[in-house]
Design a protein around this motif. Structure first.
Motif, PDB file in Angstrom:
ATOM      1  N   MET A 211       0.815  -1.191   0.000  1.00 12.49           N
ATOM      2  CA  MET A 211       0.000   0.000   0.000  1.00 12.49           C
ATOM      3  C   MET A 211       0.868   1.269   0.000  1.00 12.49           C
ATOM      4  N   LEU A 212       1.829   1.353   0.959  1.00  9.39           N
ATOM      5  CA  LEU A 212       2.710   2.513   1.009  1.00  9.39           C
ATOM      6  C   LEU A 212       3.539   2.607  -0.266  1.00  9.39           C
ATOM      7  N   ALA A 213       4.103   1.478  -0.708  1.00  8.23           N
ATOM      8  CA  ALA A 213       4.911   1.487  -1.933  1.00  8.23           C
ATOM      9  C   ALA A 213       4.082   1.981  -3.111  1.00  8.23           C
ATOM     10  N   GLY A 214       2.839   1.563  -3.189  1.00  9.35           N
ATOM     11  CA  GLY A 214       1.970   2.004  -4.275  1.00  9.35           C
ATOM     12  C   GLY A 214       1.702   3.498  -4.240  1.00  9.35           C
ATOM     13  N   ARG A 215       1.484   4.027  -3.036  1.00 11.67           N
ATOM     14  CA  ARG A 215       1.259   5.481  -2.910  1.00 11.67           C
ATOM     15  C   ARG A 215       2.500   6.250  -3.341  1.00 11.67           C
ATOM     16  N   LEU A 216       3.678   5.771  -2.922  1.00 13.37           N
ATOM     17  CA  LEU A 216       4.927   6.450  -3.285  1.00 13.37           C
ATOM     18  C   LEU A 216       5.168   6.379  -4.786  1.00 13.37           C
ATOM     19  N   ARG A 217       4.951   5.204  -5.366  1.00 10.72           N
ATOM     20  CA  ARG A 217       5.121   5.063  -6.819  1.00 10.72           C
ATOM     21  C   ARG A 217       4.134   5.956  -7.571  1.00 10.72           C
ATOM     22  N   GLY A 218       2.908   6.046  -7.059  1.00 16.46           N
ATOM     23  CA  GLY A 218       1.906   6.889  -7.697  1.00 16.46           C
ATOM     24  C   GLY A 218       2.297   8.356  -7.686  1.00 16.46           C
ATOM     25  N   ALA A 219       2.879   8.795  -6.568  1.00 20.52           N
ATOM     26  CA  ALA A 219       3.262  10.204  -6.448  1.00 20.52           C
ATOM     27  C   ALA A 219       4.509  10.530  -7.262  1.00 20.52           C
ATOM     28  N   LEU A 220       5.453   9.594  -7.314  1.00 19.88           N
ATOM     29  CA  LEU A 220       6.746   9.870  -7.936  1.00 19.88           C
ATOM     30  C   LEU A 220       6.847   9.385  -9.378  1.00 19.88           C
ATOM     31  N   GLY A 221       5.936   8.525  -9.788  1.00 23.00           N
ATOM     32  CA  GLY A 221       5.951   8.036 -11.166  1.00 23.00           C
ATOM     33  C   GLY A 221       7.249   7.356 -11.529  1.00 23.00           C
ATOM     34  N   ASP A 222       7.717   7.601 -12.748  1.00 25.61           N
ATOM     35  CA  ASP A 222       8.927   6.916 -13.205  1.00 25.61           C
ATOM     36  C   ASP A 222      10.220   7.533 -12.671  1.00 25.61           C
ATOM     37  N   LEU A 223      10.105   8.540 -11.787  1.00 26.71           N
ATOM     38  CA  LEU A 223      11.296   9.066 -11.117  1.00 26.71           C
ATOM     39  C   LEU A 223      11.858   8.034 -10.138  1.00 26.71           C
ATOM     40  N   ALA A 224      10.960   7.190  -9.610  1.00 26.32           N
ATOM     41  CA  ALA A 224      11.342   6.139  -8.667  1.00 26.32           C
ATOM     42  C   ALA A 224      11.374   4.813  -9.410  1.00 26.32           C
TER      43      ALA A 224
ATOM     44  N   LEU B 255       5.670  14.704  -2.936  1.00 26.07           N
ATOM     45  CA  LEU B 255       5.290  13.925  -1.752  1.00 26.07           C
ATOM     46  C   LEU B 255       4.400  14.732  -0.818  1.00 26.07           C
ATOM     47  N   ALA B 256       4.571  16.040  -0.772  1.00 28.73           N
ATOM     48  CA  ALA B 256       3.681  16.876   0.048  1.00 28.73           C
ATOM     49  C   ALA B 256       2.236  16.755  -0.433  1.00 28.73           C
ATOM     50  N   ALA B 257       2.056  16.544  -1.720  1.00 30.53           N
ATOM     51  CA  ALA B 257       0.707  16.424  -2.286  1.00 30.53           C
ATOM     52  C   ALA B 257      -0.043  15.212  -1.730  1.00 30.53           C
ATOM     53  N   ILE B 258       0.700  14.207  -1.222  1.00 29.35           N
ATOM     54  CA  ILE B 258       0.039  13.051  -0.608  1.00 29.35           C
ATOM     55  C   ILE B 258       0.263  13.021   0.910  1.00 29.35           C
ATOM     56  N   GLY B 259       0.626  14.184   1.479  1.00 31.02           N
ATOM     57  CA  GLY B 259       0.678  14.327   2.933  1.00 31.02           C
ATOM     58  C   GLY B 259       2.013  14.108   3.601  1.00 31.02           C
TER      59      GLY B 259
ATOM     60  N   PHE C 276      11.481  11.892   4.510  1.00 30.60           N
ATOM     61  CA  PHE C 276      10.120  12.377   4.724  1.00 30.60           C
ATOM     62  C   PHE C 276       9.468  11.641   5.880  1.00 30.60           C
ATOM     63  N   ALA C 277       8.687  12.384   6.645  1.00 32.33           N
ATOM     64  CA  ALA C 277       7.839  11.823   7.699  1.00 32.33           C
ATOM     65  C   ALA C 277       6.473  11.552   7.089  1.00 32.33           C
ATOM     66  N   PRO C 278       5.739  10.622   7.676  1.00 30.66           N
ATOM     67  CA  PRO C 278       4.428  10.270   7.112  1.00 30.66           C
ATOM     68  C   PRO C 278       3.378  11.339   7.395  1.00 30.66           C
ATOM     69  N   PRO C 279       2.252  11.210   6.736  1.00 35.70           N
ATOM     70  CA  PRO C 279       1.154  12.128   7.051  1.00 35.70           C
ATOM     71  C   PRO C 279       0.787  12.050   8.538  1.00 35.70           C
ATOM     72  N   VAL C 280       0.388  13.172   9.105  1.00 34.61           N
ATOM     73  CA  VAL C 280       0.021  13.243  10.517  1.00 34.61           C
ATOM     74  C   VAL C 280      -1.082  12.225  10.811  1.00 34.61           C
ATOM     75  N   GLY C 281      -0.898  11.521  11.933  1.00 34.63           N
ATOM     76  CA  GLY C 281      -1.900  10.560  12.374  1.00 34.63           C
ATOM     77  C   GLY C 281      -1.750   9.165  11.807  1.00 34.63           C
ATOM     78  N   THR C 282      -0.698   8.930  11.019  1.00 29.49           N
ATOM     79  CA  THR C 282      -0.499   7.589  10.459  1.00 29.49           C
ATOM     80  C   THR C 282       0.634   6.885  11.196  1.00 29.49           C
TER      81      THR C 282
END
Length: 165
Positions: A1-14, A52-56, A80-86
């Motif tokens: 789940m986390l890997a998917g969110r990161l890949r979604g935000a960063l695209g082919d940069l990662a 990454l700020a765009a996803i918290g 980066f730190a995770p979104p608040v409350g996670t």
């Protein structure tokens, strides 16, 4: 789940997302904080922080979260730190071919493979955490011991043909 969110935000940069650090080694004592390494094609703070700020995610402000020395080279990174409350975790952006990305993978794989080293490293970290509560002091004391550990890891890598691929 986390890997998917990161890949979604960063695209082919990662090009790879790795679970690294102590929590990635079964049986190793670890703080309840997951470390994730994102191997990037390049690090660009002006580009990566907003993505990454765009996803918290919040870029850690401490200066040691912008660069680290590995293999005798200063390497750029962003933490980066995770979104608040996670759940507690750190996301480390590193250039994928840099020695610091290799270091994180070798640390993990060596301790997964060598039970004696894993037990000794875990015992050392537990004693250190009990006696040194300040995080900065903890890191400064742990650094020379990490160099010793990684010397053994490099020998293991050479003997086994390990690769960070």
């Amino acid at each position: 789940m986390l890997a998917g969110r990161l890949r979604g935000a960063l695209g082919d940069l990662a090009f790879e997302v790795d679970h690294v650090g102590s929590t990635s080694v079964p049986g190793l004592a670890a703080k309840d904080c997951i470390d994730v390494q994102v191997r990037m094609r390049s690090i660009d703070e002006a580009r990566d922080v907003p993505l990454l700020a765009a996803i918290g995610f919040r870029c850690r402000p401490e200066p040691w979260n912008r660069s680290e020395v590995s293999g005798g080279r200063e390497c750029r990174k962003l933490v980066f730190a995770p979104p608040v409350g996670t759940r507690s975790y750190n996301v480390h952006l590193r250039e994928g071919t840099g020695p610091n990305a290799r270091f994180a993978l070798l640390f993990r794989d060596y301790l997964r493979a060598d039970e004696t080293a894993r037990r000794a490293w875990g015992a050392f970290k537990q004693r250190l955490a009990l006696s040194v509560p300040d995080l900065l002091d903890y890191g400064q004391i742990k650094a020379p011991a990490t160099e010793v550990l990684m010397g053994a890891a490099e020998r293991w890598a050479a003997e086994t043909g390990w690769s960070a691929a």
